[in-house]
Design a protein around this motif. Structure first.
Motif, short mmCIF file in Angstrom:
data_model
loop_
_atom_site.label_atom_id
_atom_site.label_comp_id
_atom_site.label_asym_id
_atom_site.label_seq_id
_atom_site.Cartn_x
_atom_site.Cartn_y
_atom_site.Cartn_z
N LYS A 176 11.37 113.53 -63.74
CA LYS A 176 10.10 113.05 -64.30
C LYS A 176 8.92 113.57 -63.48
N HIS A 177 9.08 113.60 -62.15
CA HIS A 177 8.02 114.10 -61.27
C HIS A 177 7.79 115.60 -61.49
N LEU A 178 8.88 116.37 -61.57
CA LEU A 178 8.75 117.82 -61.79
C LEU A 178 8.10 118.12 -63.14
N GLU A 179 8.51 117.36 -64.17
CA GLU A 179 7.94 117.58 -65.50
C GLU A 179 6.45 117.24 -65.54
N SER A 180 6.07 116.18 -64.84
CA SER A 180 4.65 115.79 -64.80
C SER A 180 3.82 116.87 -64.11
N ASN A 181 4.32 117.37 -62.98
CA ASN A 181 3.60 118.43 -62.26
C ASN A 181 3.53 119.71 -63.09
N LEU A 182 4.65 120.03 -63.77
CA LEU A 182 4.69 121.23 -64.59
C LEU A 182 3.67 121.14 -65.72
N LEU A 183 3.61 120.00 -66.37
CA LEU A 183 2.68 119.82 -67.47
C LEU A 183 1.24 119.95 -66.99
N SER A 184 0.94 119.37 -65.84
CA SER A 184 -0.41 119.47 -65.27
C SER A 184 -0.77 120.91 -64.93
N ASN A 185 0.19 121.63 -64.31
CA ASN A 185 -0.06 123.04 -63.94
C ASN A 185 -0.24 123.91 -65.18
N MET A 186 0.53 123.63 -66.24
CA MET A 186 0.41 124.41 -67.47
C MET A 186 -0.96 124.24 -68.10
N MET A 187 -1.46 123.01 -68.16
CA MET A 187 -2.77 122.76 -68.75
C MET A 187 -3.89 123.38 -67.92
N GLU A 188 -3.78 123.30 -66.57
CA GLU A 188 -4.79 123.90 -65.71
C GLU A 188 -4.80 125.43 -65.86
N ALA A 189 -3.60 126.01 -65.93
CA ALA A 189 -3.50 127.47 -66.08
C ALA A 189 -4.07 127.92 -67.43
N LYS A 190 -3.81 127.13 -68.48
CA LYS A 190 -4.33 127.47 -69.79
C LYS A 190 -5.85 127.42 -69.81
N GLU A 191 -6.43 126.37 -69.21
CA GLU A 191 -7.89 126.25 -69.16
C GLU A 191 -8.50 127.40 -68.36
#
Length: 319
Positions: A290-305
């Protein structure tokens, strides 16, 4: 067929009509599940199934893959990532017809926009696989469009019919017609699935001279669809003569996926497979996932922006 509610206690011959074969992906607990029924006269085989996702993909000879997916309405990030994995892992060697109940009512398919993070990433996944969504009417009694159809050959699909009958369900019955004749007749000029034109090595002069000599009057017709098919075949035939092709890499990621994101994504996939292979995974492993998925999701959105900001900045400097 979505939400079959089948279990291993129910045999195939109890549910399969005469002259058909069934491919199933049952849920391990009550409810859910998907199934695809295929006429026995059609040559078919299983292409892909998933340990976590309620989805199944089969191959109808020669080059059409049919996929059925169910996404429960209360799906968490783990299930959403399993969905993205499943679609990204569909082979590029075939054309695809993907159907199912995706339970993402917040997506506006006309603008390809959404309010939730999972739905936004799902839209990106669909775009990256060059898939077209074909359902724009409500498919649920509450007015939501939940049941969707995707394909990379939308010209072969027509007469999408959404009945006002629910047949003991809260979803409307939906049917389509797939033009196998058009699909087969168009294949000689279409690109082989898994390849694309290499425009950087095209013979532009030869292509231009060839098209200048073509008698396009042969395309003229009162039927606009017939006109388009003839014109398309002429252009594709010319491209095959003067533009080489190259293979597409099997797995592609959005342009904003950094090496760090790809590495994190692989870690999540590895840990999820490990958890799914165990009957009783440890609580620490579930917390870590759950922690890895949360960090991954956050990094993906930041990278997209950041990627979108870079595109806007580069355009403003050199429009």
């Amino acid at each position: 067929m979505i939400e079959t509610w089948l279990s291993p206690d129910i045999y195939d011959n109890e549910i399969t009509p005469p002259g058909y074969y069934v491919y199933r992906r049952d849920r391990s607990s009550r409810g859910g599940g998907v199934a695809i029924f295929v006429k026995s006269s059609c040559t078919s085989s299983l292409l892909l199934s998933h340990d976590t996702l309620e989805g199944i993909s089969i191959l109808i000879t020669p080059l059409l893959a049919i996929t059925c997916i169910y996404v429960p309405p209360t799906s968490d990030f783990s299930y959403c990532f399993a969905l993205f994995d499943f679609i990204n892992n569909l082979s590029t060697n075939y054309n695809h017809l993907i159907m199912g109940d995706f339970n993402m009512p917040d997506i506006d398919w006309l603008s390809m926009s959404a309010t939730s993070t999972c739905s936004e990433i799902f839209c990106d996944t669909i775009c990256n696989r060059n898939l077209t969504q074909l359902v724009y009417e409500p498919t649920h009694i509450k007015g939501n469009t939940l049941d969707l159809i995707f394909s990379d050959i939308p010209e072969c699909i027509y007469d999408i019919n959404i009945s006002d009958q629910t047949y003991f369900s809260d979803h409307y019955f939906m049917s389509i017609v797939f033009s196998s004749h058009h699909y087969q007749s168009a294949s000689p000029t279409e690109l082989v699935p898994g390849s694309k034109f290499n425009w950087s090595k095209a013979d532009w002069i030869g292509l231009s001279d060839y098209l200048l000599d073509v008698d396009f009057s042969q395309c003229f017709s009162n039927d606009i669809n017939q006109f388009w098919l003839l014109l398309r075949d002429i252009i594709l035939d010319a491209c095959h003569k003067f533009v080489p092709t190259r293979k597409i890499k099997k797995k592609s990621y959005p342009p904003w996926y950094t090496p760090h994101i790809v590495h994190s994504l692989n870690k999540v996939r590895t840990l999820r497979r490990s958890i799914n292979s165990k009957r009783s995974p440890s609580s620490s492993a579930l917390v870590k996932l759950k922690h890895l998925e949360s960090n991954l999701l956050s990094n993906m959105m930041e990278a997209k922006e950041a990627y979108q900001f870079q595109l806007v900045s580069s355009y403003s400097k050199a429009p």
